[in-house]
Design an enzyme around this catalytic site. Structure first.
Site, PDB file in Angstrom:
ATOM      1  N   GLY A 139       0.820  -1.220   0.000  1.00 27.41           N
ATOM      2  CA  GLY A 139       0.000   0.000   0.000  1.00 27.41           C
ATOM      3  C   GLY A 139       0.845   1.258   0.000  1.00 27.41           C
ATOM      4  O   GLY A 139       0.479   2.275   0.594  1.00 27.41           O
ATOM      5  N   LEU A 153       1.419   3.523  -2.102  1.00 25.89           N
ATOM      6  CA  LEU A 153       0.911   4.755  -2.724  1.00 25.89           C
ATOM      7  C   LEU A 153      -0.288   5.333  -1.967  1.00 25.89           C
ATOM      8  O   LEU A 153      -0.927   6.270  -2.427  1.00 25.89           O
ATOM      9  CB  LEU A 153       0.541   4.500  -4.187  1.00 25.89           C
ATOM     10  CG  LEU A 153       1.751   4.337  -5.118  1.00 25.89           C
ATOM     11  CD1 LEU A 153       1.318   3.807  -6.487  1.00 25.89           C
ATOM     12  CD2 LEU A 153       2.517   5.645  -5.295  1.00 25.89           C
ATOM     13  N   GLY A 154      -0.570   4.779  -0.786  1.00 24.63           N
ATOM     14  CA  GLY A 154      -1.657   5.305   0.031  1.00 24.63           C
ATOM     15  C   GLY A 154      -1.209   6.494   0.863  1.00 24.63           C
ATOM     16  O   GLY A 154      -0.092   7.001   0.719  1.00 24.63           O
ATOM     17  N   GLN A 155      -2.108   6.941   1.765  1.00 28.24           N
ATOM     18  CA  GLN A 155      -1.841   8.167   2.530  1.00 28.24           C
ATOM     19  C   GLN A 155      -0.592   8.020   3.404  1.00 28.24           C
ATOM     20  O   GLN A 155       0.258   8.910   3.421  1.00 28.24           O
ATOM     21  CB  GLN A 155      -3.049   8.529   3.412  1.00 28.24           C
ATOM     22  CG  GLN A 155      -2.934   9.928   4.023  1.00 28.24           C
ATOM     23  CD  GLN A 155      -3.753  10.112   5.296  1.00 28.24           C
ATOM     24  OE1 GLN A 155      -4.248   9.151   5.879  1.00 28.24           O
ATOM     25  NE2 GLN A 155      -3.868  11.345   5.735  1.00 28.24           N
ATOM     26  N   ASP A 180       2.483  -1.637  -4.536  1.00 29.78           N
ATOM     27  CA  ASP A 180       1.086  -1.184  -4.515  1.00 29.78           C
ATOM     28  C   ASP A 180       0.355  -1.908  -5.639  1.00 29.78           C
ATOM     29  O   ASP A 180       0.988  -2.420  -6.565  1.00 29.78           O
ATOM     30  CB  ASP A 180       0.978   0.341  -4.692  1.00 29.78           C
ATOM     31  CG  ASP A 180      -0.319   0.890  -4.116  1.00 29.78           C
ATOM     32  OD1 ASP A 180      -0.284   1.497  -3.027  1.00 29.78           O
ATOM     33  OD2 ASP A 180      -1.385   0.701  -4.744  1.00 29.78           O
ATOM     34  N   ILE A 181      -0.961  -1.901  -5.579  1.00 32.88           N
ATOM     35  CA  ILE A 181      -1.760  -2.577  -6.613  1.00 32.88           C
ATOM     36  C   ILE A 181      -1.794  -1.761  -7.898  1.00 32.88           C
ATOM     37  O   ILE A 181      -2.168  -2.251  -8.954  1.00 32.88           O
ATOM     38  CB  ILE A 181      -3.183  -2.875  -6.091  1.00 32.88           C
ATOM     39  CG1 ILE A 181      -3.885  -3.909  -6.972  1.00 32.88           C
ATOM     40  CG2 ILE A 181      -4.007  -1.587  -5.956  1.00 32.88           C
ATOM     41  CD1 ILE A 181      -5.088  -4.547  -6.338  1.00 32.88           C
ATOM     42  N   ARG A 182      -1.424  -0.465  -7.812  1.00 41.35           N
ATOM     43  CA  ARG A 182      -1.420   0.384  -9.013  1.00 41.35           C
ATOM     44  C   ARG A 182      -0.053   1.037  -9.136  1.00 41.35           C
ATOM     45  O   ARG A 182       0.696   1.096  -8.155  1.00 41.35           O
ATOM     46  CB  ARG A 182      -2.508   1.448  -8.932  1.00 41.35           C
ATOM     47  CG  ARG A 182      -2.290   2.423  -7.809  1.00 41.35           C
ATOM     48  CD  ARG A 182      -3.583   3.066  -7.343  1.00 41.35           C
ATOM     49  NE  ARG A 182      -3.370   3.685  -6.038  1.00 41.35           N
ATOM     50  CZ  ARG A 182      -3.044   4.952  -5.832  1.00 41.35           C
ATOM     51  NH1 ARG A 182      -2.894   5.780  -6.846  1.00 41.35           N
ATOM     52  NH2 ARG A 182      -2.859   5.425  -4.637  1.00 41.35           N
ATOM     53  N   ASP A 184      -0.769  -7.175  -5.624  1.00 40.63           N
ATOM     54  CA  ASP A 184      -2.108  -7.316  -5.052  1.00 40.63           C
ATOM     55  C   ASP A 184      -1.916  -8.149  -3.778  1.00 40.63           C
ATOM     56  O   ASP A 184      -1.516  -9.315  -3.839  1.00 40.63           O
ATOM     57  CB  ASP A 184      -3.000  -8.045  -6.071  1.00 40.63           C
ATOM     58  CG  ASP A 184      -4.366  -8.412  -5.497  1.00 40.63           C
ATOM     59  OD1 ASP A 184      -4.584  -8.227  -4.283  1.00 40.63           O
ATOM     60  OD2 ASP A 184      -5.201  -8.908  -6.277  1.00 40.63           O
ATOM     61  N   TYR A 222     -14.897  -2.241   9.444  1.00 41.10           N
ATOM     62  CA  TYR A 222     -13.502  -1.801   9.621  1.00 41.10           C
ATOM     63  C   TYR A 222     -13.032  -2.144  11.041  1.00 41.10           C
ATOM     64  O   TYR A 222     -11.932  -2.671  11.229  1.00 41.10           O
ATOM     65  CB  TYR A 222     -13.453  -0.298   9.385  1.00 41.10           C
ATOM     66  CG  TYR A 222     -12.101   0.361   9.463  1.00 41.10           C
ATOM     67  CD1 TYR A 222     -11.106   0.086   8.539  1.00 41.10           C
ATOM     68  CD2 TYR A 222     -11.836   1.313  10.442  1.00 41.10           C
ATOM     69  CE1 TYR A 222      -9.883   0.743   8.588  1.00 41.10           C
ATOM     70  CE2 TYR A 222     -10.617   1.973  10.490  1.00 41.10           C
ATOM     71  CZ  TYR A 222      -9.650   1.681   9.562  1.00 41.10           C
ATOM     72  OH  TYR A 222      -8.443   2.334   9.607  1.00 41.10           O
TER      73      TYR A 222
HETATM   74  C1  AKB Z   1     -10.613   6.248   9.106  1.00 45.78           C
HETATM   75  O1  AKB Z   1     -11.215   7.306   9.345  1.00 45.78           O
HETATM   76  O2  AKB Z   1     -11.144   5.235   8.646  1.00 45.78           O
HETATM   77  C2  AKB Z   1      -9.148   6.186   9.463  1.00 45.78           C
HETATM   78  C3  AKB Z   1      -8.942   5.651  10.842  1.00 45.78           C
HETATM   79  C4  AKB Z   1      -9.162   6.506  12.008  1.00 45.78           C
HETATM   80  O3  AKB Z   1      -8.598   4.515  10.988  1.00 45.78           O
HETATM   81  N1  AKB Z   1      -8.551   7.484   9.322  1.00 45.78           N
END
Ligand code: AKB
Length: 315
Positions: A8, A10-12, A34-36, A52, A141
């Site tokens: 990951g 290329l993520g934040q 990264d996947i891209r 991936d 999540y």
């Molecule tokens: C989200 O908002 O999903 C994330 C986190 C707090 O894990 N930034």
């Protein structure tokens, strides 16, 4: 010397962490995946491979090719996207994690993955949430994060993998935008303040959540990974935070630099519901005591830096 594989990248977090790790450990010792693939310094300025994370064999092959001894697994869907696509979130977040843990077990790698304040739920004490407490999240999540924390503990106890992790709050950065998170408002507000002088918040006033500026998050990852394991009682999923804030506080701080800035609200029930189920503030004492965690940026210092950096980025 560490040789590190990042997923990951290329993520934040990955965008900035890749650069930091290249600075700290040397360009040759960091393999970003990264996947891209995009035209970006993460791709162009060092080792980069397409990956991936649900493909366990491909991950193992890349880890062997570069003989890595550390895996930093960042690829995951954030809270709001995971709520919209729960099955995809389960498959990607849990499938990627177990693959990364398996590669770490097989190749004897040190391992890091972030957990989140999302690992807490409505039954968790809301203020100064302790390190060890009730974790009954009501989001996909959160379910992924609690299961992930337990899985990392399991790989340590069962197989001796040197797993480590942090429960991150919302991360604020001017470099790469987050995507699909509940705390994203606290990044968007700075962009809109500069671009439009106004922001419509999808999170309601008075909704407190923990946040941290990206430089503190990156230091926390490096410091935890370098910490003497003899001092780690918790090891995975340390609470870390720099500030507990709500939208009006951010707006008031921005107005010190842009007096005409205005904010109104168009509350998104899904993201508001997620935010309401999370703590108002978490207690990072265990991280402070066990490996010396300390955040340098409070809201005022972060706002000053965000506005300065964003102004030149957007100019
Ligand atoms: C989200 O908002 O999903 C994330 C986190 C707090 O894990 N930034």
């Amino acid at each position: 010397m560490k040789k590190i594989l990042l997923t990951g990248a290329l993520g934040q977090i990955g965008t900035e962490l890749t650069e930091k790790l290249r600075d700290v450990y040397g360009v040759d010792n960091v393999v970003a995946t990264d996947i891209r693939e995009t035209d970006h310094p993460v791709v162009n300025n060092g080792h980069f491979e397409l990956l991936d994370v649900t493909d366990a064999n491909a991950m193992g092959e890349i880890a062997k090719k570069y003989q890595v001894d550390t895996i930093i697994h960042l690829a995951a869907l954030l809270s709001a996207t995971a709520e919209a696509k729960p099955l995809l979130a389960w498959n990607l977040n849990m499938g990627g994690l177990v693959n990364a843990l398996e590669v770490s077990r097989e190749l004897n790698c040190q391992f890091f993955t972030p957990s989140s304040i999302g690992a807490f739920g409505p039954d968790t004490p809301k203020n100064q949430t302790p390190q060890d407490t009730i974790q009954r999240p009501t989001t996909m999540y959160g379910v992924n994060k609690v299961a992930g924390e337990l899985l990392c503990d399991y790989y340590h106890h069962k197989f001796g993998v040197d797993t480590r992790g942090l429960r991150f709050p919302g991360l604020i950065s001017y470099v790469a935008p987050p995507g699909g998170g509940t705390t994203d408002y606290a990044v968007e507000i700075y962009y809109k303040a500069i671009e439009n002088g106004a922001y419509t918040s999808y999170i309601n006033k008075g909704t407190y959540m923990d946040m941290m500026y990206m430089p503190d998050a990156l230091n926390a990852i490096v410091n935890l990974m370098e910490a003497d394991p003899a001092n780690l009682k918790h090891r995975n999923s340390f609470n870390v935070t720099a500030m507990s804030i709500e939208p009006e506080m951010v707006a008031a701080e921005i107005r010190k630099h842009i007096p005409s800035f205005t904010m109104d609200y168009n509350v998104d029930p899904v993201r508001q519901g997620i935010a309401d189920s999370w703590p108002d503030s978490i207690d990072p004492t265990a991280a402070t005591e066990e490996w010396g965690f300390k955040a340098e940026y409070d809201l005022a210092k972060m706002t000053q830096d965000m506005l300065t950096k964003l102004k030149s980025k957007l100019a």
